[in-house]
Structure formats: structure tokens, C-alpha cells
Design a protein around this motif. Structure first.
Motif, PDB file in Angstrom:
ATOM      1  N   GLY A  20       0.765  -1.285   0.089  1.00 34.52           N
ATOM      2  CA  GLY A  20       0.142   0.055  -0.046  1.00 34.52           C
ATOM      3  C   GLY A  20       0.890   1.276  -0.094  1.00 34.52           C
ATOM      4  O   GLY A  20       0.238   2.454   0.291  1.00 34.52           O
ATOM      5  N   LYS A  21       2.050   1.123  -0.407  1.00 32.24           N
ATOM      6  CA  LYS A  21       2.931   2.400  -0.271  1.00 32.24           C
ATOM      7  C   LYS A  21       2.510   3.588  -0.808  1.00 32.24           C
ATOM      8  O   LYS A  21       2.337   4.868  -0.436  1.00 32.24           O
ATOM      9  N   SER A  22       2.032   3.357  -2.140  1.00 31.47           N
ATOM     10  CA  SER A  22       1.438   4.377  -3.060  1.00 31.47           C
ATOM     11  C   SER A  22       0.235   5.215  -2.558  1.00 31.47           C
ATOM     12  O   SER A  22       0.380   6.557  -2.400  1.00 31.47           O
ATOM     13  N   THR A  23      -0.879   4.430  -2.170  1.00 29.83           N
ATOM     14  CA  THR A  23      -1.832   4.818  -1.820  1.00 29.83           C
ATOM     15  C   THR A  23      -1.682   5.568  -0.199  1.00 29.83           C
ATOM     16  O   THR A  23      -2.282   6.987  -0.058  1.00 29.83           O
ATOM     17  N   VAL A  24      -0.990   4.776   0.523  1.00 28.12           N
ATOM     18  CA  VAL A  24      -0.753   5.512   1.865  1.00 28.12           C
ATOM     19  C   VAL A  24       0.310   6.798   1.839  1.00 28.12           C
ATOM     20  O   VAL A  24      -0.115   7.789   2.391  1.00 28.12           O
ATOM     21  N   GLY A  25       1.108   6.817   0.776  1.00 31.19           N
ATOM     22  CA  GLY A  25       1.792   7.968   0.698  1.00 31.19           C
ATOM     23  C   GLY A  25       0.984   9.090   0.143  1.00 31.19           C
ATOM     24  O   GLY A  25       1.165  10.239   0.662  1.00 31.19           O
ATOM     25  N   THR A  26       0.175   9.010  -0.831  1.00 30.03           N
ATOM     26  CA  THR A  26      -0.699   9.944  -1.280  1.00 30.03           C
ATOM     27  C   THR A  26      -1.668  10.577  -0.091  1.00 30.03           C
ATOM     28  O   THR A  26      -1.845  11.808   0.016  1.00 30.03           O
ATOM     29  N   ILE A  27      -2.252   9.605   0.639  1.00 33.90           N
ATOM     30  CA  ILE A  27      -3.127  10.169   1.901  1.00 33.90           C
ATOM     31  C   ILE A  27      -2.141  10.955   2.894  1.00 33.90           C
ATOM     32  O   ILE A  27      -2.540  11.939   3.364  1.00 33.90           O
TER      33      ILE A  27
END
Ligand code: S3P
Length: 177
Positions: A20-27
Motif C-alpha cells: 500500500g505504499k503509493s496509496t498510503v503515501g498519497t493520503i
């Protein structure tokens, strides 16, 4: 691990595919008013090719060279202004880990092989997808990479959690709101 002062430091998310790195990063970036950089996206924008095309045309080592080059751009941003989502293999090179360490707080996202497998459809566009089709494949690759991933400041297990929950947990751990 010692509590580090996170406000002046970039947050660097590392971890296996499907954590989930990309989504967590965006949030996280949205919540903290920071810029989100995603190393895979930056490479795709720079080369005009998808990651899968880069692997196919030039091979994995060439892609790893691109990752190393992308990292050199991080210090163009003020310290503490970034959340960086990294590709799952960026930490394989000691040179990259040595570069990341002074450039931010490294937060490793983990998930059980079963959870990763459950998220695997989303990974089917990844060039390494063929190598991680079964739970056993995932376990083996995780074991091979373990030492590289564990060169980090914090570890957050994402198993059974939404990306928003994970982002909240990271902010709490880092004392950021
Ligand atoms: C890779 C992970 C991918 C991408 C490339 C290689 C890896 O990123 O960089 O396919 O070696 O683990 P994600 O972790 O975002 O899927």
C-alpha cells in the motif's frame, strides 16, 4: 527504536509490492500538506515507458539504475516537505539504502504473505508478478529481501488495515498530525 523528530524530515515509505505504499503515501501527503513523490511514477514520467516496458526492453538492472538516479533528486526539495513512496525493490541496493537514510525517516510497510496474495490482482501489471504468484513465492522473496527492508526506522504492519488506517498509524507513531 528512538522517537525521532519527524516534522523536519521526509517520510520514506518502503516495503514489498502490495503493502500500500503509493496509496498510503498519497493520503499521508494530503494530511500533512507535503508533496508526494512516487519513484515508480517519476521513472515512468521521465522515460515515457511503463515499468513493465522498461524491464522488458532494458532489463531489471537498468530499472534499478533509474531508481538510483531518481533518488539523487530528493535533496532538491526542502527537508521535511516530502512523502516518498518507493518501488518495492529500491532498498535492494545498499547504495540506495545509504542514500535514503540521511534523507528522511524510513517507514517500512509490511503485510503477511496471505494479505499480499489477496491484493495480488492489483499487482498483475508488475514485471515481477510471475515470480510472486503463490503464497510460497511471496514468502521466499520476502525472506530474500528481509535484511534490506529491515534497515528502517519504523515498521507498520498493514495486514487487515485500510490505507487510511495505516496513514493514521504512521502519523501517530511519528508524532505528526
Ligand atoms: C518492484 C516493485 C514495484 C516496481 C517494480 C519492481 C520490486 O513497485 O518498482 O515492479 O522489485 O519489488 P511496487 O512496490 O510499488 O509494486
Amino acid at each position: 527504536m528512538n522517537q525521532l523528530n519527524a516534522s523536519g524530515l521526509n517520510i520514506i515509505l518502503t516495503g514489498f509490492m502490495g503493502t500500500g505504499k503509493s496509496t498510503v503515501g498519497t493520503i499521508l501527503a494530503e494530511c500533512l500538506g507535503r508533496t508526494c513523490l512516487d519513484t515508480d511514477l517519476l521513472i515512468e514520467q521521465k522515460t515515457g515507458l511503463t515499468i513493465a516496458q522498461i524491464f522488458e526492453k532494458y532489463g531489471e538492472e537498468h530499472f534499478r539504475d533509474e531508481e538510483s538516479r531518481i533518488l539523487l533528486n530528493l535533496n532538491k526539495y526542502p527537508p521535511g516537505s516530502l512523502v516518498v513512496s518507493t518501488g518495492g525493490g529500491i532498498v535492494l541496493r545498499a547504495k540506495n539504502r545509504n542514500y535514503l537514510r540521511p534523507n528522511g525517516l524510513i517507514v517500512l510497510l509490511t503485510a503477511s504473505p496471505r494479505a499480499i496474495q489477496g491484493r495480488i490482482n492489483k499487482l498483475s501489471g508488475r514485471p515481477l508478478f510471475q515470480e510472486i504468484k503463490t503464497g510460497e513465492d511471496i514468502t521466499k522473496m520476502l525472506a530474500r529481501r528481509r535484511e534490506c527492508y529491515h534497515d528502517c526506522d519504523y515498521i507498520v504492519d498493514t495486514t487487515g488495515k485500510s490505507c487510511r488506517q495505516v496513514a493514521r498509524e504512521i502519523m501517530l507513531k511519528l508524532g505528526l498530525k
